[in-house]
Structures are given as C-alpha cells and as structure tokens.
Design a protein around this motif. Structure first.
Motif, PDB file in Angstrom:
ATOM      1  N   MET A   1      31.949  25.875 -17.327  1.00 34.78           N
ATOM      2  CA  MET A   1      31.271  26.564 -18.423  1.00 34.78           C
ATOM      3  C   MET A   1      30.943  28.002 -18.006  1.00 34.78           C
ATOM      4  SD  MET A   1      27.679  25.559 -20.384  1.00 34.78           S
ATOM      5  CE  MET A   1      28.282  23.929 -20.842  1.00 34.78           C
ATOM      6  N   LYS A   2      31.244  28.952 -18.898  1.00 33.28           N
ATOM      7  CA  LYS A   2      30.891  30.344 -18.654  1.00 33.28           C
ATOM      8  C   LYS A   2      29.738  30.751 -19.554  1.00 33.28           C
ATOM      9  CE  LYS A   2      35.447  31.910 -17.141  1.00 33.28           C
ATOM     10  NZ  LYS A   2      36.556  32.869 -17.392  1.00 33.28           N
ATOM     11  N   PHE A   3      28.924  31.671 -19.068  1.00 37.85           N
ATOM     12  CA  PHE A   3      27.764  32.132 -19.818  1.00 37.85           C
ATOM     13  C   PHE A   3      27.919  33.610 -20.142  1.00 37.85           C
ATOM     14  CE2 PHE A   3      26.561  28.482 -17.372  1.00 37.85           C
ATOM     15  CZ  PHE A   3      25.813  27.724 -18.263  1.00 37.85           C
ATOM     16  N   GLY A   4      27.535  33.977 -21.360  1.00 40.21           N
ATOM     17  CA  GLY A   4      27.628  35.360 -21.795  1.00 40.21           C
ATOM     18  C   GLY A   4      26.350  35.809 -22.468  1.00 40.21           C
ATOM     19  N   ILE A   5      26.446  36.849 -23.278  1.00 45.80           N
ATOM     20  CA  ILE A   5      25.278  37.445 -23.938  1.00 45.80           C
ATOM     21  C   ILE A   5      25.641  37.794 -25.371  1.00 45.80           C
ATOM     22  CG2 ILE A   5      23.623  39.354 -23.892  1.00 45.80           C
ATOM     23  CD1 ILE A   5      24.129  39.584 -20.870  1.00 45.80           C
TER      24      ILE A   5
ATOM     25  N   GLU B   1      17.149  15.755 -28.692  1.00 52.78           N
ATOM     26  CA  GLU B   1      17.426  14.997 -29.908  1.00 52.78           C
ATOM     27  C   GLU B   1      18.424  15.740 -30.785  1.00 52.78           C
ATOM     28  OE1 GLU B   1      15.054  13.026 -33.755  1.00 52.78           O
ATOM     29  OE2 GLU B   1      13.942  14.081 -32.176  1.00 52.78           O
ATOM     30  N   MET B   2      18.271  17.077 -30.873  1.00 49.81           N
ATOM     31  CA  MET B   2      19.213  17.870 -31.657  1.00 49.81           C
ATOM     32  C   MET B   2      20.600  17.829 -31.034  1.00 49.81           C
ATOM     33  SD  MET B   2      19.871  19.653 -34.302  1.00 49.81           S
ATOM     34  CE  MET B   2      18.259  20.077 -35.006  1.00 49.81           C
ATOM     35  N   CYS B   3      20.656  17.963 -29.724  1.00 54.21           N
ATOM     36  CA  CYS B   3      21.929  17.900 -29.019  1.00 54.21           C
ATOM     37  C   CYS B   3      22.610  16.564 -29.268  1.00 54.21           C
ATOM     38  CB  CYS B   3      21.700  18.124 -27.527  1.00 54.21           C
ATOM     39  SG  CYS B   3      23.201  18.091 -26.522  1.00 54.21           S
ATOM     40  N   ARG B   4      21.853  15.496 -29.211  1.00 53.33           N
ATOM     41  CA  ARG B   4      22.389  14.157 -29.443  1.00 53.33           C
ATOM     42  C   ARG B   4      22.897  14.012 -30.875  1.00 53.33           C
ATOM     43  NH1 ARG B   4      18.215  11.867 -28.086  1.00 53.33           N
ATOM     44  NH2 ARG B   4      18.693  11.688 -25.864  1.00 53.33           N
ATOM     45  N   ALA B   5      22.185  14.605 -31.828  1.00 53.17           N
ATOM     46  CA  ALA B   5      22.596  14.514 -33.231  1.00 53.17           C
ATOM     47  C   ALA B   5      23.937  15.209 -33.476  1.00 53.17           C
ATOM     48  CB  ALA B   5      21.523  15.124 -34.128  1.00 53.17           C
ATOM     49  N   MET B   6      24.174  16.307 -32.761  1.00 55.97           N
ATOM     50  CA  MET B   6      25.432  17.039 -32.912  1.00 55.97           C
ATOM     51  C   MET B   6      26.597  16.328 -32.246  1.00 55.97           C
ATOM     52  SD  MET B   6      24.212  21.006 -32.421  1.00 55.97           S
ATOM     53  CE  MET B   6      23.179  21.817 -33.654  1.00 55.97           C
ATOM     54  N   GLY B   7      26.300  15.515 -31.260  1.00 52.85           N
ATOM     55  CA  GLY B   7      27.322  14.708 -30.620  1.00 52.85           C
ATOM     56  C   GLY B   7      28.457  15.526 -30.033  1.00 52.85           C
TER      57      GLY B   7
ATOM     58  N   GLY C   1      24.216  19.058 -18.870  1.00 52.68           N
ATOM     59  CA  GLY C   1      24.906  17.835 -18.470  1.00 52.68           C
ATOM     60  C   GLY C   1      25.101  16.899 -19.654  1.00 52.68           C
ATOM     61  N   MET C   2      24.100  16.827 -20.520  1.00 58.06           N
ATOM     62  CA  MET C   2      24.203  16.003 -21.717  1.00 58.06           C
ATOM     63  C   MET C   2      25.315  16.510 -22.634  1.00 58.06           C
ATOM     64  SD  MET C   2      21.174  15.211 -24.470  1.00 58.06           S
ATOM     65  CE  MET C   2      21.432  14.128 -25.880  1.00 58.06           C
ATOM     66  N   MET C   3      25.378  17.833 -22.809  1.00 61.77           N
ATOM     67  CA  MET C   3      26.426  18.410 -23.643  1.00 61.77           C
ATOM     68  C   MET C   3      27.807  18.100 -23.083  1.00 61.77           C
ATOM     69  SD  MET C   3      24.736  22.124 -24.499  1.00 61.77           S
ATOM     70  CE  MET C   3      26.200  22.734 -25.327  1.00 61.77           C
ATOM     71  N   CYS C   4      27.958  18.244 -21.779  1.00 59.01           N
ATOM     72  CA  CYS C   4      29.249  17.978 -21.148  1.00 59.01           C
ATOM     73  C   CYS C   4      29.634  16.509 -21.273  1.00 59.01           C
ATOM     74  CB  CYS C   4      29.216  18.391 -19.681  1.00 59.01           C
ATOM     75  SG  CYS C   4      29.149  20.189 -19.428  1.00 59.01           S
ATOM     76  N   SER C   5      28.649  15.623 -21.163  1.00 59.97           N
ATOM     77  CA  SER C   5      28.930  14.193 -21.295  1.00 59.97           C
ATOM     78  C   SER C   5      29.355  13.844 -22.716  1.00 59.97           C
ATOM     79  CB  SER C   5      27.687  13.374 -20.907  1.00 59.97           C
ATOM     80  OG  SER C   5      26.650  13.520 -21.870  1.00 59.97           O
ATOM     81  N   GLN C   6      28.971  14.696 -23.677  1.00 60.61           N
ATOM     82  CA  GLN C   6      29.369  14.499 -25.072  1.00 60.61           C
ATOM     83  C   GLN C   6      30.696  15.193 -25.382  1.00 60.61           C
ATOM     84  OE1 GLN C   6      24.777  14.199 -26.907  1.00 60.61           O
ATOM     85  NE2 GLN C   6      26.119  15.867 -27.517  1.00 60.61           N
TER      86      GLN C   6
ATOM     87  N   MET D   1      22.063  34.340 -13.036  1.00 56.26           N
ATOM     88  CA  MET D   1      21.496  33.062 -12.623  1.00 56.26           C
ATOM     89  C   MET D   1      22.255  31.900 -13.248  1.00 56.26           C
ATOM     90  SD  MET D   1      19.523  30.325 -13.848  1.00 56.26           S
ATOM     91  CE  MET D   1      18.631  30.967 -15.282  1.00 56.26           C
ATOM     92  N   LEU D   2      22.530  32.001 -14.542  1.00 56.90           N
ATOM     93  CA  LEU D   2      23.231  30.922 -15.234  1.00 56.90           C
ATOM     94  C   LEU D   2      24.638  30.724 -14.677  1.00 56.90           C
ATOM     95  CD1 LEU D   2      22.166  31.670 -18.921  1.00 56.90           C
ATOM     96  CD2 LEU D   2      21.494  29.671 -17.571  1.00 56.90           C
ATOM     97  N   ASN D   3      25.345  31.824 -14.479  1.00 56.02           N
ATOM     98  CA  ASN D   3      26.725  31.717 -14.003  1.00 56.02           C
ATOM     99  C   ASN D   3      26.817  31.254 -12.557  1.00 56.02           C
ATOM    100  OD1 ASN D   3      28.800  32.495 -16.084  1.00 56.02           O
ATOM    101  ND2 ASN D   3      27.433  34.256 -16.294  1.00 56.02           N
ATOM    102  N   SER D   4      25.813  31.589 -11.757  1.00 52.78           N
ATOM    103  CA  SER D   4      25.840  31.142 -10.360  1.00 52.78           C
ATOM    104  C   SER D   4      25.368  29.701 -10.219  1.00 52.78           C
ATOM    105  CB  SER D   4      24.954  32.054  -9.498  1.00 52.78           C
ATOM    106  OG  SER D   4      23.593  31.967  -9.893  1.00 52.78           O
ATOM    107  N   SER D   5      24.519  29.245 -11.134  1.00 52.86           N
ATOM    108  CA  SER D   5      23.924  27.908 -10.993  1.00 52.86           C
ATOM    109  C   SER D   5      24.642  26.817 -11.773  1.00 52.86           C
ATOM    110  CB  SER D   5      22.450  27.937 -11.436  1.00 52.86           C
ATOM    111  OG  SER D   5      21.704  28.850 -10.671  1.00 52.86           O
ATOM    112  N   PHE D   6      25.270  27.177 -12.903  1.00 55.60           N
ATOM    113  CA  PHE D   6      25.789  26.136 -13.786  1.00 55.60           C
ATOM    114  C   PHE D   6      27.233  26.325 -14.223  1.00 55.60           C
ATOM    115  CE2 PHE D   6      21.174  26.624 -14.580  1.00 55.60           C
ATOM    116  CZ  PHE D   6      20.746  25.380 -14.137  1.00 55.60           C
ATOM    117  N   SER D   7      27.937  27.283 -13.653  1.00 53.23           N
ATOM    118  CA  SER D   7      29.304  27.540 -14.080  1.00 53.23           C
ATOM    119  C   SER D   7      30.266  26.420 -13.688  1.00 53.23           C
ATOM    120  CB  SER D   7      29.810  28.865 -13.499  1.00 53.23           C
ATOM    121  OG  SER D   7      29.789  28.818 -12.081  1.00 53.23           O
ATOM    122  N   ASN D   8      29.831  25.539 -12.768  1.00 52.63           N
ATOM    123  CA  ASN D   8      30.698  24.449 -12.328  1.00 52.63           C
ATOM    124  C   ASN D   8      30.650  23.254 -13.273  1.00 52.63           C
ATOM    125  OD1 ASN D   8      28.016  23.915 -11.594  1.00 52.63           O
ATOM    126  ND2 ASN D   8      28.622  22.608  -9.885  1.00 52.63           N
TER     127      ASN D   8
END
Length: 263
Positions: free
Chosen positions: A1-5, A185-191, A223-228, A255-262
């Motif tokens: 996942m990549k993060f932008g602005i 809950e919103m994330c889960r609703a979007m599936g 992680g929840m989004m990726c699992s969906q 911070m986002l790109n260094s911590s969660f880009s994997n």
C-alpha cells in the motif's frame, strides 16, 4: 500500500500550486480536489500532466459540487438527475485524462423518510451514474460522509448488498468519527468494495488530526482493509487548520510510508 496526500488539505490554495508543492516533495500519489468548472477541462488536464511525472499517481478526483449532490443527483426532480449525469461525465473524463480511476461521491444529505428518495431509488441512480461515467474512464465511489445518508454503516452495507460488484466506496476515518460511528464498523460495512481511502487520525478531543498525532490504530484498520481484499492506496485528507505547513504534513506522509507500505 502506498500513501499520498489530497490537495484538499491545502484549500483554498490554488489547485495547480498545491500540485506543484506536492510534486516538488516527490509525493508518490495524490488526490485532486477540483474547485471550478475550468479545472475539469482537457486543457487543464494537460497542465496537470505537465507538472506531475510518471512517478506520481493521481488516485482520484474530488468534485467541487459534492455538497450539492442531493439537489443535482438525488432530488425528487428526475430530469435534473439526467442532466447532472451528463455533467458528472466531465469529472470522469478529466479523471481519466490525469490517470485517476475514481471520482469521489458524497451523495444525498436527506434521509429516507425525512424528504429523501427511497434507498432503492438512490441505489438505482448511483448505478445509472456509474454506467454513464465508466464509459468516460472513471467510476463514482460513494464516500461515507458526516450528515449525509452515507454516514450510516447500515446504509452503506445495504448499498453494497443491493449493488454487489457494481458499487465502489471511499472509506474516510474522520467522517466516521465525526458522525459518531465506529470506523471499524464502517470498514466492515464496505467489505470488499473499498476502492479508495482518506486517512487521518483522531483522539478523545479531536475528530481530525494528521496521521500519527492521535490514537487511531492503523495497523488494525489497515490490516482489516487488506483482509477484505483492499489493494489500493490511501491519501492523507485533513483540514488546513490541522497542520502548520507542508513540512508538517510531510512528516505524516513519511511515517505512513515507512511504517505501513508493506501491507
């Protein structure tokens, strides 16, 4: 996942200047918040493409008419909907020209039973809008928005089940928090139909902060989004009052790109 602005962060800064600032900082992806009719033309798209490089991905386009979609697209007057579909095709064409596949949709402010059209008709109009816009190159994606019908996870889930694979969503953390709904809950609703994400932070006193300034559990929500099945990118979208200058927002970007880009 990549993060932008998102350029929305800098409003009311001129859009081209915002794009130039982000390009100079080598931001890998960005959302364009267009503010005038002149900013969705073929000529303007050429100007945008001359500023961005092949290394910069335009993820999405956010219409300046979002606050009027209850009148333009979801009112009781059907002919206005038909004419507005033709107008929204211009957003889609512009999005395609700058390399984006998504046009963000806010939708209706009025709730069914309180002057709004029935949910079923809402979904059918979204489908017709989607079919018209995708011919121009981009899809409308329904965002969860505070004080709009889409603030409700129950409505979002109903929309997903009604339309199946013919619906896409934009998940915005702060909008869930502002509407007193649980982001998970919103994330889960979007599936598995999340197509785009506006990422931000919050705490007990603030519903919108720069990522890393609050208490949001990013590892869990991402992680929840990726699992969906989410395989898209995410853009920082906060308000101008939430940061001092571009260097401030770049800290969250890095911070986002260094911590969660994997993920």
């Amino acid at each position: 996942m990549k993060f932008g602005i998102s350029t929305a962060c800098f409003y009311p800064e001129d859009l081209l200047k915002s794009i130039e600032m982000l390009a100079e900082k080598n931001v890998c992806c960005m959302e364009l918040f267009v503010n005038t009719i002149g900013e969705v033309t073929k000529e303007f798209a050429k100007t945008v493409n001359s500023i961005t490089s092949s290394n910069i991905k335009i993820t999405s386009v956010h219409p300046f008419t979002s606050g009027y979609e209850n009148i333009l697209l979801f009112s009781d007057y059907y002919r206005r909907f038909e004419e507005s579909v033709d107008f929204y095709k211009r957003y889609s064409e512009f999005a395609y020209r700058v390399g984006a596949g998504i046009v963000v949709l806010h939708g209706d402010k009025r709730f069914e039973g309180k002057g709004g059209i029935p949910d079923g008709e809402y979904f059918e109009r979204y489908y017709k809008l989607r079919e018209a816009m995708k011919k121009e190159g981009a899809f409308p994606a329904q965002e969860n928005v505070n004080l709009f019908r889409s603030q409700s996870p129950a409505f979002i889930e109903k929309m997903r089940k009604y339309l199946g694979n013919d619906v896409d969503f934009v998940f915005d953390i702060k909008q869930a928090v502002r509407s007193k709904n649980n982001p998970f809950e919103m994330c889960r609703a979007m599936g598995n139909r999340i197509a785009h994400m506006h990422i931000n932070d919050n705490d007990s006193y603030n519903d919108c902060l720069l990522p890393g300034r609050g208490t949001m559990g990013y590892e869990k929500i991402l992680g929840m989004m990726c699992s969906q099945g989410y395989r898209g990118n995410a853009v920082i979208e906060v308000y101008r009052k939430n940061f001092e200058d571009i260097d401030d927002i770049m800290k969250s970007y890095r911070m986002l790109n260094s911590s969660f880009s994997n993920l």
